[in-house]
Design an enzyme around this catalytic site. Sequence first.
Site, PDB file in Angstrom:
ATOM      1  N   PHE A   7       0.761  -1.365   0.046  1.00 32.65           N
ATOM      2  CA  PHE A   7      -0.151  -0.244   0.169  1.00 32.65           C
ATOM      3  C   PHE A   7       1.321   1.060  -0.089  1.00 32.65           C
ATOM      4  CE2 PHE A   7      -2.356  -3.352   1.648  1.00 32.65           C
ATOM      5  CZ  PHE A   7      -3.621  -2.600   1.026  1.00 32.65           C
ATOM      6  N   ASP A   8       0.669   2.317  -1.083  1.00 36.55           N
ATOM      7  CA  ASP A   8       1.182   3.778  -0.333  1.00 36.55           C
ATOM      8  C   ASP A   8       0.097   4.073   0.942  1.00 36.55           C
ATOM      9  OD1 ASP A   8       1.675   6.319  -0.683  1.00 36.55           O
ATOM     10  OD2 ASP A   8      -0.227   6.746  -0.821  1.00 36.55           O
ATOM     11  N   CYS A   9       0.975   4.928   1.855  1.00 35.16           N
ATOM     12  CA  CYS A   9      -0.556   5.323   3.011  1.00 35.16           C
ATOM     13  C   CYS A   9      -1.087   6.652   3.008  1.00 35.16           C
ATOM     14  CB  CYS A   9       1.029   5.506   4.327  1.00 35.16           C
ATOM     15  SG  CYS A   9       0.232   5.442   6.005  1.00 35.16           S
TER      16      CYS A   9
END
Length: 220
Positions: A7-9
């Site tokens: 994931f990108d956060c």
Amino acid sequence: MTRWATFDCFGTLVDWRHGIATGIELLFPGRGAELLEVYNRFEPQVQAEQPVRRYREVLAESLRRTAAEAGLDLVPDDASVLGTGLPYWPVFPDTRPALAALRAAGWRLALLTNCDRDLIGETQRRLVVPIDAVVTAEDVGSYKPGHAHFERFAESFGATAENWVHIAQSHFHDMVPARALGIPRVWINRHADPHDPAVADAVLPGLDGLVETVERVHAA
């Protein structure tokens, strides 16, 4: 086989827009939403200019440029407001259930983030659900949409298109490089952005139904 969901956060799991706008509001009440859009233009420029710059300084320099363009007087020490507040930026309501469901379905979780190690460490406590691996901009010395995050993760954990799905909100920072590298991907289009959806293998408006979508993309 270990299956990885990366994931990108910020923007995907954590409400980045709310965090930036609220930080600006603390300094310039009533201007947060307006100046957020100005800030959005400057941050990728600052990251591209000096890829080894720490994210705290990216936040500060982007805010300085935002204030200057708007003709606002930014007290020098106040430029740190975004980095100071980042550990308290809110997690989206659908984040923890989606992460927990993926873990329950046998997926390992990782973050590929344009952030510093200390800042993402503070943020992980708000996610609550355990994260198995993290690759930061500080680790690789560059920012997405560069490929270094993805390449470091692949090298470190043996991730390939056969056991990896990347999930992110940013079309520019994540979907475009993931496609270039042949990584299966799910675009979380939280803001109904009009970018080409064909860059992703699947598109969702949020994280509800993520497990089923990730399983389908992985199977394909």
